[in-house]
Scaffold this motif. Sequence first.
Motif: not given
Length: 513
Positions: A237-238, A259-261, A212-213, A306-310
């Motif tokens: 769908d994120n 990742d579904d969120n 979706i999208g 998952k690793h967050i960059i910013t």
Amino acid sequence: MKKIFAMILFCLFVFVSISQSMLANQWSSNSHTIISSNPTLSTYVNISFTKHLVDDSFDYAFGLSTYDIDGDGDSDILGAEKDGDTIAWWCNNGGDPIQWTKYIIDNDFDGATSVAPSDIDGDFDIDVVGSAWGANEIAWWSNEGGDPIQWKKYTIRTDFDFAHEVCCCDLDKDGKIDVLGASTNDNQIAWWRNMGGNPVHWIEGMIDTDFIGAKSVRAADIDNDNVLEIVGAAILDNKITWWDHTPSGPSPFAEYSIDDNFQGAHRVEVCDMNADGNIDVVGAAYFGNEIAWWENNGGDPIRWTKHIITTGFTGACIGLSVDLDGDNDLDIVGTAQYANEVAWFRNDGGNSGSNWIKFTIDQNFLGAWPCCISDLDSDGDFDIVAGASFTNELAWWENNCNQCPEKPIKPSGSTNGKIGKEYSYTTSTNDPNGDQVYYYWDWGDGSSSNWLGPYSSGVICNATHVWSTKNHYEIKVKAKDTTGIESLWSDPLPITMPYSFNKPKQRSIEILF
């Protein structure tokens, strides 16, 4: 209902973001030169960017790519103008700064959204593939040669509702370039197999019809099976998703979640971020205002970390992996449409990719969206190209990366000797930018040389010293270039200045009878 609700949220987000953007722009800087230094390694590298305008009538910047279109050895720019309904390319004419000439490929491609270069017909020149929102179309343009180059359009697919992105790859490994596409309103990821012929004939295959999208699509060998898999992003769908590709199976594409969120998943890129031999994924979350990467940990099924960059990167559009500072790990370049920002994120975690430092390149690039990376000026480092969708601006930022000299070679010379005698030692280093270098010697006895030089990169430096006290010492040396950027210290050379040999005084001996 899910789609309608998500679109309502999207409209609210845009309204709030535009309001914030208008307020922020009242205080934005007009400076076109940005200097960014890593605070933890400022001794060893200095990066500055100089902005250059390419075009001030890039009518709603939506898609960008770079390639040597005319085969003259330098990178040109390809662009998709949504409101201008145009696919165009800008010829790199060289010069300092670079001079550009714009050539129209097609100015009747309604709502052009993306553009990609590839040799579609196998005639050894670069053709162009594009997508269009208004036309709901995927098309390619054959490079017919000539000066200027002439182009002939061929349609691959119509009624591909809100065609948002294309990607070129040889998915079936038959030696011909196939095309991948993402349809936002049809919620589809599709591919078109290049069957060859003149004109080229295409057969459509569906990868997913309920994504979706759908916004973005890439191909890479995710599971190391020597077959290209598909990775995609769906904004409503994120989701960040990959599809395992089994060409001979009854269902050639099997869906697996990464990742579904990931709120407003807008763009995916593929790369080996941590240099472990597995392909990782980088994504930008438009609603979540985030850029992150997912580490491919292998396994069956593959496990992802998952690793967050910013975060707080408002309206994040793109995150591109590139070694921007020349330190042999991958950094990230990103754009944020409603932060009006082009930025880079230095990877200070090395191959772990766990520590990121943000540096703003331009914080007043209104509606920053499409972005790509290339060495436009052929100076050995990567420059940045981006489009401002709110001000119809196409610009590039020249990377003035000045790397430090390499760590000098461990000093060479005598490892033992006598005090009061002069000894000679040598070393050398290379400067990645080809600058001349100076050397600074630490003799280990509390004394040091002045900066000696300049020497050409790679040329041996000779220095001498006299020790006055008997002891054990360590000699080390560092270098700096002509701009003052210093290297690391060399490995030390241990030496010994032993006690001098003193002949014992002759004593009279009394002989007793």
